[in-house]
Design an enzyme around this catalytic site. Structure first.
Site, PDB file in Angstrom:
ATOM      1  N   HIS A  56      -5.926   1.806  -3.764  1.00  0.00           N
ATOM      2  CA  HIS A  56      -5.516   0.733  -3.083  1.00  0.00           C
ATOM      3  C   HIS A  56      -3.988   0.369  -2.834  1.00  0.00           C
ATOM      4  O   HIS A  56      -3.503   0.374  -1.829  1.00  0.00           O
ATOM      5  CB  HIS A  56      -6.186  -0.575  -3.885  1.00  0.00           C
ATOM      6  N   HIS A  80       0.774  -1.121  -0.153  1.00  0.00           N
ATOM      7  CA  HIS A  80      -0.136  -0.024   0.080  1.00  0.00           C
ATOM      8  C   HIS A  80       0.941   1.471  -0.010  1.00  0.00           C
ATOM      9  O   HIS A  80       0.991   2.036   1.116  1.00  0.00           O
ATOM     10  CB  HIS A  80      -0.935  -0.181   1.220  1.00  0.00           C
TER      11      HIS A  80
HETATM   12  P1  13P Z   1      -4.098  -9.989   3.571  1.00  0.00           P
HETATM   13  O1  13P Z   1      -3.781  -9.819   4.823  1.00  0.00           O
HETATM   14  O2  13P Z   1      -5.220 -11.084   3.365  1.00  0.00           O
HETATM   15  O3  13P Z   1      -2.712 -10.383   2.814  1.00  0.00           O
HETATM   16  O4  13P Z   1      -4.759  -8.748   2.720  1.00  0.00           O
HETATM   17  C1  13P Z   1      -4.032  -7.609   2.859  1.00  0.00           C
HETATM   18  C2  13P Z   1      -4.287  -6.660   1.617  1.00  0.00           C
HETATM   19  O5  13P Z   1      -3.339  -5.686   1.323  1.00  0.00           O
HETATM   20  C3  13P Z   1      -5.494  -6.990   0.779  1.00  0.00           C
HETATM   21  O6  13P Z   1      -5.309  -6.337  -0.437  1.00  0.00           O
HETATM   22 ZN    ZN Z   2      -3.854  -4.360  -0.250  1.00  0.00          ZN
END
Ligand code: 13P
Ligand code: ZN
Length: 273
Positions: free
Chosen positions: A209, A140
């Site tokens: 995202h 992210h």
């Molecule tokens: P997870 O914890 O399932 O890996 O999800 C984190 C995430 O960044 C979803 O896009």
């Molecule tokens: Zn993610």
């Protein structure tokens, strides 16, 4: 050999710690996968205790019977170096590439990342194009995400803008970067959209995202993510000062760079503004 002593496991853990330090992994944000080499599987296989088969949620026949090191769903990157065995897992795929089972790790319970369909479909596309590709990394990254609120969500604009903000960018990712519009994460649809982009690019942005990067090893994949996110940070700073650049790198200058650095820069990114 103990799993934690293997070099590929150490490299995986290091990337998780490095990503946390960059600020790209709030809470359980982000995930990482590595397609394990046959000889690496052999070196740690004595530790494997297979659990039950579970559907992947998509099919990846070209990855049938392979093993992967992955982060756990809901697990925090910052905790991976502190307690790897509780936060990451080795999984095995069945002979159709439709189900997986945990063979090591997640020793306090849990399942692989919710983005497993995206990771495996990306790794499958990359394996078919170049078997040297083994790593898929999702984070992210703040500045790339910020830009998805202000730039048009096209491959052309994101590629050109990232290239302009740091001279190394067209050399590090000459194929460009793809953009997936906002979609519900965690499922097959976003995995299909992302893996389609991975046929052309090593970077795929998920609007509002984060980003996916693919590469041959941990250094190249993390370095690619870092380079693109740094360039995005420079653009965010510039856009915070002014809505127009006084000067920037011009299309002909990119063409000149391409020649000297021996890279192919697709003309569709070198449009006149
Ligand atoms: P997870 O914890 O399932 O890996 O999800 C984190 C995430 O960044 C979803 O896009
Ligand atoms: Zn993610």
């Amino acid at each position: 050999m103990k799993v934690l002593d293997a070099e590929f496991v150490q490299g995986f853990i290091r990337l998780c710690g490095d990503g946390w330090e960059q600020g790209w992994h709030e809470r359980n944000g982000g995930n990482l996968s590595y397609r394990i080499k046959d000889e690496e599987v052999e070196s740690v296989k004595e530790n494997f205790v297979p659990k039950d088969w579970t559907p992947i949620g998509t099919e990846v026949p070209a990855l049938a019977s392979e093993y992967f090191l992955v982060t756990g769903s809901g697990k925090y990157f910052r905790n991976v170096p502190l307690d790897p065995e509780a936060n990451i897992a080795i999984i095995e795929l069945d002979d159709k590439g439709e189900n997986f089972r945990i063979v090591w790790g997640l020793n306090k319970g849990g399942r692989p990342t919710s983005e497993l369909p995206s990771h495996l479909m990306n790794l499958e596309v990359k394996k078919k194009l170049d078997p040297k590709y083994r790593v898929v990394y999702h984070c992210h990254c703040t500045n790339i995400i910020a830009l998805t609120f202000v730039l048009p969500l096209t491959d052309e604009v994101f590629t050109r803008e990232l290239w302009e903000m740091a001279t190394e960018c067209p050399v590090v990712f000459p194929q460009g970067v793809g953009v997936v519009p906002w979609m519900v994460p965690g499922g097959r649809d976003i995995a299909v959209a992302t893996s389609k982009l991975m046929e052309k690019y090593d970077l795929a942005i998920w609007a509002h995202h984060g980003m996916f990067a693919a590469g041959e090893d941990f250094d190249l994949t993390f370095g690619l993510m870092h380079t693109a996110e740094k360039s995005a940070e420079i653009l965010v700073k510039v856009l915070s000062m002014t809505d127009k650049k006084r000067q920037t790198i011009q299309p002909d200058e990119f063409r000149h760079l391409a020649k000297d650095f021996n890279v192919d820069l697709p003309e569709r990114f070198l449009y006149e503004k």
